[in-house]
Enzyme design. Structure first.
Site, mmCIF file in Angstrom:
data_model
loop_
_atom_site.group_PDB
_atom_site.id
_atom_site.type_symbol
_atom_site.label_atom_id
_atom_site.label_comp_id
_atom_site.label_asym_id
_atom_site.label_seq_id
_atom_site.Cartn_x
_atom_site.Cartn_y
_atom_site.Cartn_z
ATOM 1 N N ASP A 1 0.257 -6.343 12.321
ATOM 2 C CA ASP A 1 -0.729 -5.702 12.057
ATOM 3 C C ASP A 1 -0.130 -3.958 11.876
ATOM 4 O O ASP A 1 -0.692 -3.078 11.652
ATOM 5 C CB ASP A 1 -2.405 -5.542 11.565
ATOM 6 C CG ASP A 1 -2.603 -5.107 10.418
ATOM 7 O OD1 ASP A 1 -2.295 -5.594 9.509
ATOM 8 O OD2 ASP A 1 -3.776 -4.883 10.738
ATOM 9 N N ASN B 1 0.506 -1.167 -0.227
ATOM 10 C CA ASN B 1 0.123 0.031 0.320
ATOM 11 C C ASN B 1 0.802 1.192 -0.085
ATOM 12 O O ASN B 1 0.680 2.129 0.838
ATOM 13 C CB ASN B 1 -0.848 0.125 1.301
ATOM 14 C CG ASN B 1 -0.230 0.127 2.982
ATOM 15 O OD1 ASN B 1 0.780 -0.685 2.991
ATOM 16 N ND2 ASN B 1 -1.009 0.476 3.421
ATOM 17 N N PHE C 1 -9.035 3.358 8.646
ATOM 18 C CA PHE C 1 -8.401 2.586 9.308
ATOM 19 C C PHE C 1 -6.869 2.289 9.673
ATOM 20 O O PHE C 1 -6.043 2.671 8.798
ATOM 21 C CB PHE C 1 -9.382 1.474 8.380
ATOM 22 C CG PHE C 1 -10.818 1.874 8.808
ATOM 23 C CD1 PHE C 1 -11.679 0.960 9.876
ATOM 24 C CD2 PHE C 1 -10.839 1.619 7.591
ATOM 25 C CE1 PHE C 1 -12.910 0.651 9.716
ATOM 26 C CE2 PHE C 1 -12.667 2.096 7.548
ATOM 27 C CZ PHE C 1 -13.350 1.333 8.421
ATOM 28 N N GLY C 2 -6.429 2.048 11.346
ATOM 29 C CA GLY C 2 -4.685 1.357 11.048
ATOM 30 C C GLY C 2 -4.032 1.853 12.233
ATOM 31 O O GLY C 2 -4.614 3.451 13.234
#
Length: 416
Positions: A304, A94, A322-323
């Site tokens: 993650d 990404n 998100f994250g």
């Protein structure tokens, strides 16, 4: 350079010394001697009374570079990974541009060549991760990509997954399929449960994950190949994967450390650092995931790690991205819930699954070691975070143990 490890407990099932307390002498990155007592007056470094294991590997890490260097650079990212105990990390595609060609894979490997922690690129499964056309999978594999997936994006076309599994099977490629049906997820931002209703936030039902897991396993049974399902978060997903493994399907899965520790009850103050995908679930799901780890259905745990700059998080909850980062908290959180041996097993399992280099702790082997202790408790605060981005869901959480160092042929690092 000589390093002497005194009275260290070896955690490595591939070693005949597993579970024993030994002295270990390492010279120029090679394990020279393992014995109950070693005398070495000219050792450059001496460390005592800790655990050692094979270096840890993380199957899902993001850094930002190229394209989002303000979030994290490659050089600083692998340094943070090293200081978190990881000697190998798999980098998600990404970036900007997305990692989808042979040359882009080569760039990532060359840019981090001298680092203690080795970086292994994950190539995008589809062009621009749009889920329409397969990327240059074989060429990327030849350049060093260890798997193929579109980060946090499911594969919308079932036939595309079938073709990807069939295409990668001859060269042993692993397809990563993120389990989320966006049509069911809709505009959801948190777990669909009592908490989402109470807070007035749109929910993401467990069904959005489970329906894709079930679909993907059916396609895998039909097409063959190798499948990895990242960051599962529900009880039914665990059960579905257990059943698939019982059939002999070549499938593995991971869980994010956040989903093993936090529940959606933390969302009360609308802190966007808790906006994650998959979302934080309720206590029942968290307990099922922990049981999945203990039983071996879940193959590995990932941080993650997803650094995001403040512009991505300092927004209304619905609009924030998100994250969360997680590398630095992984050991401290894992030891809250699992034994030392299970923690090491979960943090090294990615090596075998993704064919990363493995160095058992035996004489004559290349040193690839993580040194740590399970002693001591501490609270993670923002001022302790070394990552460039500070979007961390674990701030304020109690942690246990500490990473003391890593040793490899590429160098060594010890905490002070």
């Amino acid at each position: 350079m000589k390093t002497l490890l005194k009275h260290v407990t070896i955690i490595d099932k591939a070693s005949s010394h597993h579970g024993t307390t030994q002295d270990v002498l390492i010279k120029d990155g090679i394990i020279q001697q393992i014995a109950t007592e070693i005398a070495c007056e000219d050792a450059d470094n001496v460390l005592k009374d800790c655990y050692i294991s094979q270096g840890w590997a993380d199957s899902s890490v993001c850094f930002g570079e190229p394209g989002y260097e303000e979030r994290e650079t490659l050089a600083h990212g692998v340094k943070v990974a090293c200081e978190s105990g990881f000697t190998q990390v798999m980098l998600n595609p990404n970036t900007h541009p997305i990692t989808e060609t042979r040359s882009q894979v080569g760039y990532l490997k060359n840019a981090t060549q001298g680092a203690i922690t080795q970086l292994y690129p994950i190539g995008a499964l589809t062009l621009e991760s749009k889920g329409e056309y397969l990327a240059e999978l074989y060429d990327m594999q030849q350049a060093g990509a260890v798997a193929f997936g579109d980060y946090k994006r499911g594969i919308p076309q079932a036939n595309l997954l079938k073709i990807a599994l069939q295409y990668t099977a001859p060269f042993g490629g692993i397809v990563i399929s993120f389990p989320c049906d966006r049509s069911i997820m809709g505009k959801g931002v948190v777990n669909e449960h009592i908490t989402s209703t109470r807070l007035g936030l749109k929910g993401i039902p467990a069904l959005a994950e489970e329906i894709i897991v079930e679909r993907d396993l059916s396609i895998l049974e039909y097409a063959g190949g190798r499948l990895h399902i990242p960051t599962i978060s529900t009880e039914k997903s665990v059960a579905l994967i257990a059943a698939a493994k019982a059939k002999g399907l070549d499938v593995s899965c991971s869980v994010a450390v956040s989903n093993l520790h936090l529940t959606d009850e933390v969302l009360g103050d609308f802190n966007t650092d808790y906006k994650l995908l998959p979302p934080l679930r309720d206590a029942r799901q968290v307990e099922a995931l922990r049981k999945g780890v203990e039983s071996g259905v879940i193959d590995m745990v990932t941080s993650d790690h997803c650094p995001l700059d403040i512009e991505c998080k300092a927004k209304e909850f619905d609009l924030a991205e998100f994250g969360s980062i997680g590398l630095e908290a992984t050991l401290g959180i894992m030891l809250q819930h699992f034994s030392v041996e299970k923690t090491v097993e979960m943090l090294t399992a990615a090596k075998k699954r993704f064919s990363l280099p493995v160095s058992p702790i035996t004489v004559g082997q290349k040193a690839d070691l993580t040194l740590f202790t399970d002693k001591g408790e501490w609270v993670l605060t923002k001022d302790l975070i070394q990552s460039s981005s500070k979007n961390c869901a674990f701030v304020g959480e109690n942690c246990k143990g500490k990473v003391l160092g890593v040793i490899s042929q590429r160098g060594q690092w010890f905490s002070r």
